[in-house]
Design an enzyme around this catalytic site. Sequence first.
Site, PDB file in Angstrom:
ATOM      1  N   SER A   1       0.851  -1.204   0.000  1.00 21.49           N
ATOM      2  CA  SER A   1       0.000   0.000   0.000  1.00 21.49           C
ATOM      3  C   SER A   1       0.885   1.252   0.000  1.00 21.49           C
ATOM      4  O   SER A   1       0.544   2.251  -0.644  1.00 21.49           O
ATOM      5  CB  SER A   1      -0.972   0.004   1.193  1.00 21.49           C
ATOM      6  OG  SER A   1      -0.266   0.103   2.404  1.00 21.49           O
TER       7      SER A   1
ATOM      8  N   HIS B   1       8.732   2.738   9.801  1.00 27.54           N
ATOM      9  CA  HIS B   1       8.403   1.777  10.853  1.00 27.54           C
ATOM     10  C   HIS B   1       7.075   2.180  11.509  1.00 27.54           C
ATOM     11  O   HIS B   1       6.887   3.365  11.821  1.00 27.54           O
ATOM     12  CB  HIS B   1       9.522   1.712  11.903  1.00 27.54           C
ATOM     13  CG  HIS B   1       9.270   0.636  12.915  1.00 27.54           C
ATOM     14  ND1 HIS B   1       9.538  -0.691  12.664  1.00 27.54           N
ATOM     15  CD2 HIS B   1       8.719   0.689  14.144  1.00 27.54           C
ATOM     16  CE1 HIS B   1       9.177  -1.414  13.715  1.00 27.54           C
ATOM     17  NE2 HIS B   1       8.685  -0.604  14.630  1.00 27.54           N
TER      18      HIS B   1
HETATM   19  C1  GAR Z   1       3.706  -0.826   6.859  1.00 29.14           C
HETATM   20  O1  GAR Z   1       2.756  -0.589   7.862  1.00 29.14           O
HETATM   21  C2  GAR Z   1       5.100  -0.497   7.370  1.00 29.14           C
HETATM   22  O2  GAR Z   1       5.096   0.539   8.311  1.00 29.14           O
HETATM   23  C3  GAR Z   1       5.480  -1.800   8.014  1.00 29.14           C
HETATM   24  O3  GAR Z   1       4.985  -2.785   7.146  1.00 29.14           O
HETATM   25  C4  GAR Z   1       3.778  -2.313   6.553  1.00 29.14           C
HETATM   26  C5  GAR Z   1       3.811  -2.603   5.079  1.00 29.14           C
HETATM   27  O4  GAR Z   1       2.563  -2.345   4.503  1.00 29.14           O
HETATM   28  N1  GAR Z   1       6.890  -1.911   8.160  1.00 29.14           N
HETATM   29  C6  GAR Z   1       7.456  -2.553   9.180  1.00 29.14           C
HETATM   30  O5  GAR Z   1       6.818  -3.113  10.034  1.00 29.14           O
HETATM   31  C7  GAR Z   1       8.992  -2.509   9.182  1.00 29.14           C
HETATM   32  N2  GAR Z   1       9.518  -3.020  10.410  1.00 29.14           N
HETATM   33  P1  GAR Z   1       2.399  -2.222   2.934  1.00 29.14           P
HETATM   34  O6  GAR Z   1       3.020  -3.474   2.321  1.00 29.14           O
HETATM   35  O7  GAR Z   1       0.922  -2.173   2.714  1.00 29.14           O
HETATM   36  O8  GAR Z   1       3.103  -0.975   2.497  1.00 29.14           O
END
Ligand code: GAR
Length: 188
Positions: free
Chosen positions: A12, A103
């Site tokens: 996303s 993060h």
């Molecule tokens: C996001 O919420 C990001 O902050 C988190 O993974 C998610 C990915 O969502 N990152 C971490 O937890 C890093 N330690 P997405 O694939 O929908 O962008």
Amino acid sequence: MKIALFASGTGSNVKNIIKHFEKNKNVEIAGVFSNKANAGALLHAIEAEIPTYVFSNQELNDVNQLFKSIENHDLDLIVLAGFLLKIPKLFISKFEGKIINLHPSLLPKFGGKGMYGAHVHRAVLSANELETGITIHYVNENYDEGAVIKQFKTALTESDNLESVQEKIKLLEKTYFPITIEELTNKL
Ligand code: GAR
């Protein structure tokens, strides 16, 4: 200005970043890189006609091949947008000060190995925190310990649950991550 996005998940954030920079001709997204061939993030890139690259954990750690595809692009910034593998020391030294991470908590709280996605939100809820948020920070050789660039907060109430926290975090990410990247590229 050229940036690369690294992602492991649904993407996303990759989608939001691509959409944001469609309006900014000074910044080119040179590629979306993933360690997962089936990552949703790659589909968003393909839809936007941005090159995609899939690499294994071994290639990330053994870096030579990966460097080649990255160095060709002459990148100004590498953005980890939901990228879940640890970036090796050698890789960081090649791109010193040019790798940033998103993060989903207010670091230094709820960071470190194993702290990603829903694991973070569950820990935040278990600790009865009154607020949570997102941290955008430089990447160093330790998980989630690099210098903080920006943090954005959201309040929590007793009625919050995993789903509502996820929604609050997604909203912060959508609102602030692309513009923070843009601010950084303006300073480079
Ligand atoms: C996001 O919420 C990001 O902050 C988190 O993974 C998610 C990915 O969502 N990152 C971490 O937890 C890093 N330690 P997405 O694939 O929908 O962008």
